[in-house]
Each structure stands twice: as structure tokens, then as C-alpha cells.
Design a protein around this motif. Structure first.
Motif, PDB file in Angstrom:
ATOM      1  N   ASN A 147       0.822  -1.199   0.000  1.00  0.00           N
ATOM      2  CA  ASN A 147       0.000   0.000   0.000  1.00  0.00           C
ATOM      3  C   ASN A 147       0.867   1.265   0.000  1.00  0.00           C
ATOM      4  O   ASN A 147       0.658   2.182  -0.799  1.00  0.00           O
ATOM      5  CB  ASN A 147      -0.912  -0.018   1.232  1.00  0.00           C
ATOM      6  N   SER A 148       1.841   1.295   0.887  1.00  0.00           N
ATOM      7  CA  SER A 148       2.715   2.461   0.988  1.00  0.00           C
ATOM      8  C   SER A 148       3.571   2.631  -0.262  1.00  0.00           C
ATOM      9  O   SER A 148       3.768   3.747  -0.750  1.00  0.00           O
ATOM     10  CB  SER A 148       3.603   2.335   2.225  1.00  0.00           C
ATOM     11  N   MET A 149       4.061   1.527  -0.795  1.00  0.00           N
ATOM     12  CA  MET A 149       4.923   1.587  -1.968  1.00  0.00           C
ATOM     13  C   MET A 149       4.169   2.133  -3.179  1.00  0.00           C
ATOM     14  O   MET A 149       4.669   3.010  -3.900  1.00  0.00           O
ATOM     15  CB  MET A 149       5.487   0.200  -2.288  1.00  0.00           C
ATOM     16  N   VAL A 150       2.940   1.639  -3.392  1.00  0.00           N
ATOM     17  CA  VAL A 150       2.142   2.107  -4.528  1.00  0.00           C
ATOM     18  C   VAL A 150       1.821   3.589  -4.373  1.00  0.00           C
ATOM     19  O   VAL A 150       1.941   4.371  -5.322  1.00  0.00           O
ATOM     20  CB  VAL A 150       0.847   1.285  -4.652  1.00  0.00           C
ATOM     21  N   LEU A 151       1.427   4.003  -3.167  1.00  0.00           N
ATOM     22  CA  LEU A 151       1.053   5.396  -2.941  1.00  0.00           C
ATOM     23  C   LEU A 151       2.227   6.340  -3.171  1.00  0.00           C
ATOM     24  O   LEU A 151       2.096   7.372  -3.845  1.00  0.00           O
ATOM     25  CB  LEU A 151       0.507   5.559  -1.516  1.00  0.00           C
ATOM     26  N   THR A 152       3.385   6.002  -2.623  1.00  0.00           N
ATOM     27  CA  THR A 152       4.538   6.898  -2.763  1.00  0.00           C
ATOM     28  C   THR A 152       5.111   6.874  -4.178  1.00  0.00           C
ATOM     29  O   THR A 152       5.578   7.906  -4.672  1.00  0.00           O
ATOM     30  CB  THR A 152       5.634   6.531  -1.745  1.00  0.00           C
ATOM     31  N   ARG A 153       5.079   5.730  -4.852  1.00  0.00           N
ATOM     32  CA  ARG A 153       5.540   5.677  -6.246  1.00  0.00           C
ATOM     33  C   ARG A 153       4.643   6.532  -7.128  1.00  0.00           C
ATOM     34  O   ARG A 153       5.126   7.238  -8.038  1.00  0.00           O
ATOM     35  CB  ARG A 153       5.553   4.226  -6.736  1.00  0.00           C
ATOM     36  N   MET A 154       3.344   6.476  -6.890  1.00  0.00           N
ATOM     37  CA  MET A 154       2.430   7.305  -7.674  1.00  0.00           C
ATOM     38  C   MET A 154       2.620   8.794  -7.349  1.00  0.00           C
ATOM     39  O   MET A 154       2.499   9.648  -8.225  1.00  0.00           O
ATOM     40  CB  MET A 154       0.982   6.884  -7.419  1.00  0.00           C
ATOM     41  N   LYS A 155       2.940   9.089  -6.100  1.00  0.00           N
ATOM     42  CA  LYS A 155       3.187  10.482  -5.746  1.00  0.00           C
ATOM     43  C   LYS A 155       4.453  11.008  -6.420  1.00  0.00           C
ATOM     44  O   LYS A 155       4.520  12.183  -6.793  1.00  0.00           O
ATOM     45  CB  LYS A 155       3.298  10.631  -4.229  1.00  0.00           C
ATOM     46  N   ASP A 156       5.457  10.166  -6.555  1.00  0.00           N
ATOM     47  CA  ASP A 156       6.665  10.583  -7.263  1.00  0.00           C
ATOM     48  C   ASP A 156       6.334  11.015  -8.690  1.00  0.00           C
ATOM     49  O   ASP A 156       7.007  11.895  -9.248  1.00  0.00           O
ATOM     50  CB  ASP A 156       7.680   9.435  -7.300  1.00  0.00           C
ATOM     51  N   ARG A 157       5.310  10.405  -9.250  1.00  0.00           N
ATOM     52  CA  ARG A 157       4.930  10.722 -10.633  1.00  0.00           C
ATOM     53  C   ARG A 157       3.969  11.900 -10.699  1.00  0.00           C
ATOM     54  O   ARG A 157       4.120  12.795 -11.540  1.00  0.00           O
ATOM     55  CB  ARG A 157       4.294   9.504 -11.292  1.00  0.00           C
ATOM     56  N   TYR A 158       2.955  11.901  -9.829  1.00  0.00           N
ATOM     57  CA  TYR A 158       1.896  12.908  -9.939  1.00  0.00           C
ATOM     58  C   TYR A 158       2.059  14.064  -8.956  1.00  0.00           C
ATOM     59  O   TYR A 158       1.280  15.011  -9.011  1.00  0.00           O
ATOM     60  CB  TYR A 158       0.527  12.240  -9.713  1.00  0.00           C
ATOM     61  N   ARG A 159       3.043  14.003  -8.076  1.00  0.00           N
ATOM     62  CA  ARG A 159       3.242  15.015  -7.047  1.00  0.00           C
ATOM     63  C   ARG A 159       1.965  15.174  -6.204  1.00  0.00           C
ATOM     64  O   ARG A 159       1.466  14.218  -5.694  1.00  0.00           O
ATOM     65  CB  ARG A 159       3.680  16.343  -7.677  1.00  0.00           C
ATOM     66  N   GLU A 160       1.426  16.367  -6.098  1.00  0.00           N
ATOM     67  CA  GLU A 160       0.262  16.604  -5.233  1.00  0.00           C
ATOM     68  C   GLU A 160      -1.073  16.339  -5.936  1.00  0.00           C
ATOM     69  O   GLU A 160      -2.126  16.476  -5.322  1.00  0.00           O
ATOM     70  CB  GLU A 160       0.292  18.049  -4.730  1.00  0.00           C
ATOM     71  N   LYS A 161      -1.031  15.976  -7.200  1.00  0.00           N
ATOM     72  CA  LYS A 161      -2.258  15.780  -7.955  1.00  0.00           C
ATOM     73  C   LYS A 161      -2.852  14.385  -7.696  1.00  0.00           C
ATOM     74  O   LYS A 161      -2.164  13.470  -7.282  1.00  0.00           O
ATOM     75  CB  LYS A 161      -1.990  15.938  -9.455  1.00  0.00           C
ATOM     76  N   ALA A 162      -4.150  14.252  -8.016  1.00  0.00           N
ATOM     77  CA  ALA A 162      -4.856  12.968  -8.024  1.00  0.00           C
ATOM     78  C   ALA A 162      -4.717  12.215  -6.706  1.00  0.00           C
ATOM     79  O   ALA A 162      -4.505  10.997  -6.690  1.00  0.00           O
ATOM     80  CB  ALA A 162      -4.354  12.101  -9.182  1.00  0.00           C
ATOM     81  N   LEU A 163      -4.860  12.922  -5.582  1.00  0.00           N
ATOM     82  CA  LEU A 163      -4.716  12.265  -4.274  1.00  0.00           C
ATOM     83  C   LEU A 163      -5.742  11.158  -4.083  1.00  0.00           C
ATOM     84  O   LEU A 163      -5.413  10.055  -3.640  1.00  0.00           O
ATOM     85  CB  LEU A 163      -4.833  13.302  -3.158  1.00  0.00           C
ATOM     86  N   ALA A 164      -7.006  11.431  -4.429  1.00  0.00           N
ATOM     87  CA  ALA A 164      -8.051  10.423  -4.251  1.00  0.00           C
ATOM     88  C   ALA A 164      -7.753   9.175  -5.075  1.00  0.00           C
ATOM     89  O   ALA A 164      -7.899   8.044  -4.585  1.00  0.00           O
ATOM     90  CB  ALA A 164      -9.413  11.003  -4.642  1.00  0.00           C
ATOM     91  N   GLY A 165      -7.332   9.351  -6.303  1.00  0.00           N
ATOM     92  CA  GLY A 165      -6.991   8.207  -7.148  1.00  0.00           C
ATOM     93  C   GLY A 165      -5.814   7.425  -6.602  1.00  0.00           C
ATOM     94  O   GLY A 165      -5.804   6.183  -6.653  1.00  0.00           O
ATOM     95  N   ARG A 166      -4.830   8.128  -6.069  1.00  0.00           N
ATOM     96  CA  ARG A 166      -3.666   7.449  -5.505  1.00  0.00           C
ATOM     97  C   ARG A 166      -4.047   6.666  -4.260  1.00  0.00           C
ATOM     98  O   ARG A 166      -3.576   5.547  -4.047  1.00  0.00           O
ATOM     99  CB  ARG A 166      -2.572   8.465  -5.188  1.00  0.00           C
ATOM    100  N   LEU A 167      -4.917   7.241  -3.439  1.00  0.00           N
ATOM    101  CA  LEU A 167      -5.370   6.538  -2.240  1.00  0.00           C
ATOM    102  C   LEU A 167      -6.149   5.276  -2.602  1.00  0.00           C
ATOM    103  O   LEU A 167      -5.972   4.214  -1.988  1.00  0.00           O
ATOM    104  CB  LEU A 167      -6.243   7.469  -1.396  1.00  0.00           C
ATOM    105  N   MET A 168      -7.000   5.374  -3.597  1.00  0.00           N
ATOM    106  CA  MET A 168      -7.827   4.228  -3.985  1.00  0.00           C
ATOM    107  C   MET A 168      -6.992   3.123  -4.625  1.00  0.00           C
ATOM    108  O   MET A 168      -7.190   1.930  -4.354  1.00  0.00           O
ATOM    109  CB  MET A 168      -8.938   4.692  -4.922  1.00  0.00           C
ATOM    110  N   ALA A 169      -6.043   3.493  -5.469  1.00  0.00           N
ATOM    111  CA  ALA A 169      -5.202   2.485  -6.123  1.00  0.00           C
ATOM    112  C   ALA A 169      -4.333   1.752  -5.113  1.00  0.00           C
ATOM    113  O   ALA A 169      -4.218   0.513  -5.147  1.00  0.00           O
ATOM    114  CB  ALA A 169      -4.330   3.154  -7.184  1.00  0.00           C
ATOM    115  N   SER A 170      -3.725   2.479  -4.191  1.00  0.00           N
ATOM    116  CA  SER A 170      -2.863   1.841  -3.202  1.00  0.00           C
ATOM    117  C   SER A 170      -3.666   0.973  -2.244  1.00  0.00           C
ATOM    118  O   SER A 170      -3.222  -0.109  -1.850  1.00  0.00           O
ATOM    119  CB  SER A 170      -2.090   2.911  -2.416  1.00  0.00           C
ATOM    120  N   THR A 171      -4.873   1.424  -1.902  1.00  0.00           N
ATOM    121  CA  THR A 171      -5.737   0.648  -1.019  1.00  0.00           C
ATOM    122  C   THR A 171      -6.116  -0.685  -1.658  1.00  0.00           C
ATOM    123  O   THR A 171      -6.053  -1.738  -1.005  1.00  0.00           O
ATOM    124  CB  THR A 171      -7.011   1.442  -0.690  1.00  0.00           C
ATOM    125  N   GLY A 172      -6.510  -0.663  -2.918  1.00  0.00           N
ATOM    126  CA  GLY A 172      -6.889  -1.901  -3.595  1.00  0.00           C
ATOM    127  C   GLY A 172      -5.761  -2.909  -3.623  1.00  0.00           C
ATOM    128  O   GLY A 172      -5.962  -4.108  -3.335  1.00  0.00           O
TER     129      GLY A 172
END
Length: 244
Positions: A147-172
Motif C-alpha cells: 500500500n505504501s509503496m504504490v502510494l509513494t511511487r504514484m506520488k513521485d509521478r503525480y506530485r500533489e495531484k490525483a490524491l483520491a486516485g492514488r489513495l484508492m489504487a494503493s488501497t486496492g
């Protein structure tokens, strides 16, 4: 000659320092949630629904999603290293609780009838079911790290954008790994022995935990925004002035 004006530009993904009171409070709550939900997981729960539908789960089902919500907050605000520290700390506290319960139960108690009843109740409620312990710890470790790895990897790409999408993807991703590992080990212990019951156990566990976290995404995102604003090290890391 006047100095050149300096503009603020976004650099790498921003994270706050974990040396803060907010991080300490989140870590403490996360550990408590893990310990309590692991105790609850030793009880099998069967909920009958209209139309001969039955939900099969365990006693910790209503609390465990909170651990993932807290994990999301730590990962988003403080980064993967801080989240990994929190995950390993929660793992260690859960193991300490199990060992402590085992020692308490093993200590000699009073020999009267009341003492015997208390001893039996302790063994029934807190006696370590090692398969459950292993299932919970391994599931939590794998799921939270993913969960943490997916969320932080996506943040490296999208920075502060798409927080809800990043939370949902990492949760799944995290909840699927956690649920599958836990159910595969714990199912026989709580009395689930057939393929249909196991499928029901995995499916309900995954869908319930994931949907609960999805419902709380707005709350999780709000908490994250509040903590980011209260973390001066996060604000300093998010923007870095450079010469225009």
C-alpha cells in the motif's frame, strides 16, 4: 544592480520530517488499532442476511480498515521510509502483545473456583492462536508495505495531484494482498474448510475493507491536507525557490 527575482518551482515529491508530534500520534494510534484488531480476529463471525445470504468474517473486520487509513496518511505526508518504520513498529507491538498474553496465561493463578474461571476465560479470549497471529502479521506486513509503496511511487509521478486516485489504487493493491494472505492461513483455524466458505471469506474481507476505505477517502484526504498545513517541514519541502 538588483538581484534577479526568484520564482518558486516544484521539485521532487514533498514529504515532511517524521520528527513531529503528529507523526508520533498517528504511529501510536496505528499500533493500538493493530493490536486490538488482531485480538478481535481470533473470533469467527457469521452474519445472516435476507435471502439466505451469509457473510463470513472475523471479529476485527470493523476496525482493521482504520490501520490502512492511518498508513495512507503516514505514506502521503511523511514518505515511504517513515511509513515502513510505522509498519515495522506496529508489527513489533502486535507480536509483543501476543507474547505478553502467552506469559500472563502461563503464570500460576489462584486455585479457587473463581480463579479457575478467570484462567479459562483468559485462555479463551486472549490465548495465542498462532496461526491467526502469523496470518495477521504476515498479511499486515505485506499489505501495508505494498500500500505504501504504490502510494509513494504514484506520488513521485503525480506530485500533489490525483490524491483520491492514488489513495484508492494503493488501497486496492494493499488490501488484496493482506486479505488473501490472512485468509489463506486463518480460514482453517476459525472453522472455514470448504472452497465456497473460503471464497466468501476472501471476497467479503477484500470488498468490505476496500469499500470502507473508499468511503473514507474524502475524510482521509481532508486529514492529509490538514496535517500537511500543520507540518512546517512539509511546506518547506514542497516548494523550493530558484533563480528565475
Amino acid at each position: 544592480m538588483d538581484a534577479q527575482p526568484r520564482a518558486a518551482v516544484k521539485t521532487a515529491a514533498a514529504y515532511a520530517s517524521r520528527g513531529s508530534s503528529q507523526y508520533d500520534l498517528i504511529l501510536t494510534l496505528m499500533c493500538v488499532v493493530i493490536v486490538i484488531s488482531n485480538i478481535g480476529a481470533t473470533k469467527g463471525v457469521q452474519i445472516s442476511l435476507p435471502g439466505d445470504w451469509t457473510i463470513v468474517t472475523d471479529g476485527g473486520f470493523f476496525l482493521f480498515p482504520l490501520a490502512y487509513i492511518l498508513g495512507d496518511v503516514v505514506s502521503e505526508v511523511y514518505g515511504f521510509r517513515a511509513a515502513r518504520r510505522a509498519i515495522f513498529t506496529g508489527f513489533a507491538m502486535a507480536l509483543l502483545a501476543v507474547v505478553s498474553f502467552a506469559v500472563i496465561i502461563a503464570l500460576p493463578g489462584f486455585n479457587d473456583s473463581y480463579g479457575a474461571e478467570k484462567q479459562a476465560a483468559l485462555e479463551m479470549a486472549l490465548g495465542p492462536v498462532w496461526q491467526i497471529v502469523v496470518a495477521s502479521l504476515l498479511g499486515f506486513l505485506a499489505g501495508q508495505l505494498l500500500n505504501s509503496m504504490v502510494l509513494t511511487r504514484m506520488k513521485d509521478r503525480y506530485r500533489e495531484k490525483a490524491l483520491a486516485g492514488r489513495l484508492m489504487a494503493s488501497t486496492g493493491a494493499g488490501e488484496f494482498a493482506d486479505t488473501l494472505i490472512f485468509c489463506a492461513i486463518a480460514a482453517p483455524v476459525i472453522g472455514i474448510t470448504d472452497a465456497g466458505g473460503f471464497f466468501n471469506y476472501v471476497l467479503f474481507g477484500f470488498l468490505y475493507k476496500t469499500l470502507i476505505e473508499y468511503l473514507f477517502v474524502p475524510v482521509t484526504a481532508l486529514v492529509i491536507r490538514v496535517i500537511k498545513k500543520r507540518e512546517p517541514t512539509y511546506a518547506a519541502a514542497e516548494w523550493e525557490p530558484v533563480a528565475a
